[in-house]
Design an enzyme around this catalytic site. Structure first.
Site, PDB file in Angstrom:
ATOM      1  CB  SER A  39       5.744  -1.813  11.912  1.00 22.12           C
ATOM      2  OG  SER A  39       5.336  -0.474  12.149  1.00 22.12           O
ATOM      3  CG  HIS A  74      -5.521   1.951   5.347  1.00 27.10           C
ATOM      4  ND1 HIS A  74      -5.042   2.903   6.221  1.00 27.10           N
ATOM      5  CD2 HIS A  74      -4.528   1.050   5.171  1.00 27.10           C
ATOM      6  CE1 HIS A  74      -3.801   2.578   6.545  1.00 27.10           C
ATOM      7  NE2 HIS A  74      -3.458   1.462   5.924  1.00 27.10           N
ATOM      8  N   GLY A 122       2.994   2.301  10.794  1.00 29.48           N
ATOM      9  CA  GLY A 122       3.957   3.390  10.619  1.00 29.48           C
ATOM     10  C   GLY A 122       4.695   3.760  11.888  1.00 29.48           C
ATOM     11  CG  ASN A 173      -1.754   1.219   1.363  1.00 35.21           C
ATOM     12  OD1 ASN A 173      -1.816   2.036   0.439  1.00 35.21           O
ATOM     13  ND2 ASN A 173      -2.415   1.375   2.504  1.00 35.21           N
ATOM     14  CE  LYS A 220      -0.020   3.178   4.686  1.00 35.98           C
ATOM     15  NZ  LYS A 220       0.193   3.240   6.129  1.00 35.98           N
ATOM     16  CD  GLU A 228      -2.569   5.492   6.750  1.00 40.03           C
ATOM     17  OE1 GLU A 228      -2.579   5.553   5.508  1.00 40.03           O
ATOM     18  OE2 GLU A 228      -1.648   4.939   7.397  1.00 40.03           O
TER      19      GLU A 228
HETATM   20  P1  13P Z   1       3.405   0.357   7.658  1.00 34.72           P
HETATM   21  O1  13P Z   1       3.890  -0.934   7.048  1.00 34.72           O
HETATM   22  O2  13P Z   1       4.157   1.563   7.152  1.00 34.72           O
HETATM   23  O3  13P Z   1       3.315   0.278   9.145  1.00 34.72           O
HETATM   24  O4  13P Z   1       1.901   0.556   7.124  1.00 34.72           O
HETATM   25  C1  13P Z   1       1.007  -0.483   7.213  1.00 34.72           C
HETATM   26  C2  13P Z   1      -0.203  -0.113   6.458  1.00 34.72           C
HETATM   27  O5  13P Z   1      -0.923   0.796   6.828  1.00 34.72           O
HETATM   28  C3  13P Z   1      -0.505  -0.864   5.228  1.00 34.72           C
HETATM   29  O6  13P Z   1      -1.785  -0.584   4.767  1.00 34.72           O
END
Ligand code: 13P
Length: 249
Positions: free
Chosen positions: A212, A94, A172, A9, A11, A96
């Site tokens: 992560s 998601h 993240g 992803n 983003k 976010e």
């Molecule tokens: P990270 O791998 O950067 O923690 O993000 C995970 C994520 O939100 C994947 O959709």
């Protein structure tokens, strides 16, 4: 049986030039992978990405879509628009999107329906906040996120659903759920689906872990019996790291 999947992803990262460069690096490294590999660039680069990846075996997927078929929804993208450019899978829910764009379970249920009606496969994301986990409340929170958005579906619709458990506190942050925490939750999720439907549906659905995931921890997380792959954020932006994770299978 269920598929192993590793999806990147991206983003809101990577311009068109950066997208093409990263995809070319990925194509050089994808050989005989055990997992289905997917990448989710931003909307404006989806079509270019599908062109670059033609014949590569890497699937291009979308990060979001609107539930309506068309209309006065400024800034939004419909399922039919995705299908027309050969995008067949969409990430929905998601954390976010839930946190910054107020996406609720009810809204997500509509998006899921629209995606399935257009023959899109859905990677449905959910996961508890840190406060939920501290209160030992993670299982009811996750169960209700799944039930509210997905339990109106017929059992047959689940062939187009992939689940992605992403604990918000691990996204993240560099703080990963331990492999045992991931396994415990994935097992709980599978049981929840079995209770609602049956063991066939529960055992056929792929459940990805996200939060992560890095080359250093992917192998141990993916070795757990109920973890069928990963949804990868930061580490999917570097070809070498992403493929180290893909090759963890
Ligand atoms: P990270 O791998 O950067 O923690 O993000 C995970 C994520 O939100 C994947 O959709």
């Amino acid at each position: 049986m269920r598929k192993n999947i590793v999806a990147g992803n991206w983003k809101m990262n990577n311009t068109l030039q950066e997208t093409k460069q990263l995809l070319n690096e990925l194509m050089r490294q994808t050989k005989n992978t055990e997992a289905e590999v997917m990448v989710a660039p931003t909307f404006v680069n989806l079509e270019s990405a599908t062109q670059v990846l033609t014949g590569s075996g890497i699937e291009v997927i979308a990060q979001n879509m609107h539930f309506a078929s068309h209309g006065a929804y400024t800034g939004e993208v419909s399922a039919a628009m995705l299908k027309e450019i050969a995008v067949n899978t969409v990430i929905l829910g998601h954390s976010e999107r839930r946190a910054y764009f107020n996406e609720t379970d009810e809204l997500l249920a509509k998006k899921v329906d629209a995606a399935l009606a257009n023959n899109l496969r859905v990677i449905f994301c959910f996961g508890e906040e840190l406060s939920d986990r501290k209160a030992n409340n993670e299982e009811p929170v996750v169960a209700s996120q799944i039930a509210n958005a997905l339990f109106h579906l017929e059992a047959s619709a689940w062939k187009s659903i992939v689940l992605a458990y992403e604990p918000v506190w691990a996204i993240g942050t560099g703080e990963t759920a331990t492999p045992n925490q991931a396994q415990d939750m994935h097992q709980f999720i599978r049981k929840t689906i079995e209770n609602k439907y049956n063991s066939d549906v529960a055992n056929s659905v792929s459940i990805l872990y996200g939060g992560s995931v890095k080359p250093a921890n992917a192998k141990e997380i993916f070795s757990k019996p109920d973890v069928d792959g990963g949804l990868i954020g930061g580490a999917s932006l570097k070809a070498e790291d992403f493929f180290a994770i893909v090759n963890a299978f």
